[in-house]
Each structure stands twice: as C-alpha cells, then as structure tokens.
Design an enzyme around this catalytic site. Structure first.
Site, mmCIF file in Angstrom:
data_model
loop_
_atom_site.group_PDB
_atom_site.id
_atom_site.type_symbol
_atom_site.label_atom_id
_atom_site.label_comp_id
_atom_site.label_asym_id
_atom_site.label_seq_id
_atom_site.Cartn_x
_atom_site.Cartn_y
_atom_site.Cartn_z
ATOM 1 N N ASP A 124 -2.420 -7.734 1.126
ATOM 2 C CA ASP A 124 -1.582 -6.879 0.106
ATOM 3 C C ASP A 124 -2.656 -6.950 -1.000
ATOM 4 O OD1 ASP A 124 0.680 -6.395 2.134
ATOM 5 O OD2 ASP A 124 1.419 -8.130 1.631
ATOM 6 N N LYS A 178 6.376 -7.244 -4.535
ATOM 7 C CA LYS A 178 6.481 -5.750 -3.788
ATOM 8 C C LYS A 178 7.715 -6.360 -2.544
ATOM 9 C CE LYS A 178 4.887 -6.344 0.146
ATOM 10 N NZ LYS A 178 4.866 -7.222 1.575
#
Ligand code: C5P
Length: 289
Positions: A135, A8
C-alpha cells in the site's frame, strides 16, 4: 516538518489467486480519507533514526514501517548519513485495513526527500515504497488511484463523486496474512476479475447509491470466515441503514458512502444508537495540503 498522513479505503478490491511468489495480484481503486496520523520530522545531529509514538503498542525499532522507510533512504545515500527524529501521533487504527502504517512510511519518504535536499524523482521514491509494502506506493502518489500488480503500479484517477464516507471502526484487528491464507484455502479469486477493468471515469461520476452497488471487495469472504462477528456487524449495519456496506482492504474497518454531509451524519447517529462501535463521518479524498 509536520505532515498529516491520511488513511485510505479500498473502494473496490479484486484479488487473483497467488502468483509463484505467494503474493496475490490485485486491482484496486483506492482513495484517501479525512482521518489522519500526524508525523513530526526533525533533523538530528546524531546520525541515528529515533522514533517516538503516542501509541506504546507500536514498535520503535527497525520492524516499524516508518523507521524502515527512513533506513531505506539512508541506505541509498552517500556518507555521512544524516540522522532524524520521527514523532508520530497515531489516530488511524492499526489492523483496520486503512493503510495507516503505509501512509506514515510514504510520508517519511516524501518528507526526508525534502529535509535532506535529495530531489529524488517521485518514481525513485515509489520504487523504495514498493519494497516496503503493497500500500505504500499509493500514498506516495496521492488521493485517488487505481492500483495493480501487488499495489505498486499506481494510476491516479478521478476522485469519487460521493464526498462523505461513514467509517465503522469495530475495535478489533484482522490480520492481513491470515485473510490472504484463508482466501487461498477457500480457493477464491480468478484472473479475469483483475484483467477486466471497469470505466473508472464513469464510476467516478456516479452518486453514492449506484456506485456502492458496483463495488466489490474479494477479501470480505475470507475475512468474514475468520471473523464471523465482523460479518454479523456488517449485516446489521446494512439492515439498519438500508444501504450497501463494504469492508476496506483486509478489514476490519467497514464503510459506506454518502453524497451529503447531513445524510452521513444521520447514518452515524443511527449506528451509534444501536451498535457498540466507533463510527465517524469523514471526507473522501480530502484536500488537506
Ligand atoms: O504488503 P503488505 O505488508 O500489506 O502484505 C502483508 C501480507 O499480506 C504479505 O506478507 C502477504 O502474505 C499478503 N499479501 C498478499 N498479496 C498481496 C498483498 C499482501 O498475499 N497483494
């Protein structure tokens, strides 16, 4: 079962001062990118969780986030506990702010939910994910999301219009806890930055230039204070490309955005010519499944 686990980037990352627990409430627009670890998951009759990785620097014990994900699911199951073999081909740099370990862990949760016929709803998996790391919940949900709280409140949103990310991988890691400690030491952040959200829908429609000019990462100041060579690299690449370059997460990876693959490729060539770093052009929020 084979799974591609994407990295990401934090397109936008605002951080407030630490709450009573020492964690920092945040507001982040994150999207997956076309850089992947590959996870192979196989049933095992031993009842053990076995982990193998082609990167010997990754621990295979219960300090490994992918192993912790499997243990967390096992703990919530009844007896007998099934075993599993996890094999990881690591391609996402460690300590790069790209969420590789979190993505691997989230994909362990999603895959074991299928392999072990658990049929647990996504909310239950996201709850386990939140206990593993800030995350991990993002990766349980998917490709473009706005994350708040410590990262555990995930709202899927439109993906960014620029389809190409030029990713600069400096070859050294920055430590997330150290960057947050520096953030505290410098007394950075204010609550209003996470409370006043932009119109994500409008931002998602912007082309690369106007979008880049709006993006902020509040961890750049502390990361650059800890690692001046990263600040210099960012400044050099911004000058070379004549374009905004942002850091992802707590670093060390840097990125910029492009609307077309030809522009992205030309930026890669320019950086490779002048700087001794690894650079790749990858897709933003790719459809890989
Ligand atoms: O959750 P994650 O493993 O990414 O966090 C690593 C460290 O970064 C935490 O132990 C904490 O020190 C710091 N952190 C924080 N506030 C956040 C996320 C991480 O202080 N929102």
């Amino acid at each position: 079962m084979r799974q591609s686990c994407p990295a990401k980037i934090n397109l936008h990352l605002r951080i407030a001062p630490a709450d009573g627990s020492g964690f920092h409430p945040l507001l982040s627009w994150m999207c997956t990118i076309g850089l992947f670890d590959t996870l192979t998951i196989q049933r095992s009759t031993s009842g053990q969780i076995v982990f193998q990785c082609d990167d010997p620097s990754l621990p295979g014990d219960s300090t490994n986030l992918a192993v912790r994900a499997a243990l967390a699911i096992q703990r919530e199951m009844g007896e007998p506990k099934p075993g599993v073999e996890l094999r990881l081909e690591k391609r996402i740099p460690i300590g790069g702010g790209l969420g590789g370990g979190s993505s691997d862990a989230a994909h362990v949760l999603l895959t074991l939910n299928q392999l072990w016929d658990l049929h647990w709803p996504i909310e239950r998996l996201a709850g386990i994910a939140a206990r593993l790391g800030s995350d991990v919940p993002f990766f349980v949900h998917g490709s473009s999301s706005v994350c708040t709280g410590r990262g555990e409140i995930v709202r899927p949103t439109l993906r960014p219009r620029p389809r190409w990310v030029v990713l600069i991988l400096p070859g050294f890691a920055t430590s997330t806890p150290a960057v947050y400690r520096k953030f505290d030491e410098l007394r950075l952040g204010d609550r209003s930055s996470i409370e006043n959200e932009p119109s994500w829908q409008q931002w998602a429609e912007l082309s690369a230039g106007p979008l880049l000019s709006r993006l902020i990462n509040d961890l750049e100041t502390p990361a650059f204070a800890l690692c001046p060579q990263l600040a210099t690299l960012r400044a050099n690449i911004e000058q070379l490309l004549g374009r905004v370059v942002r850091m992802s997460g707590s670093g060390s990876s840097l990125f910029t955005l492009y609307d077309s693959p030809a522009e992205a490729r030309s930026a890669v060539d320019k950086i490779v010519d002048r700087c001794s770093v690894r650079v790749v052009a990858v897709e933003s929020a790719p459809n890989w499944e």
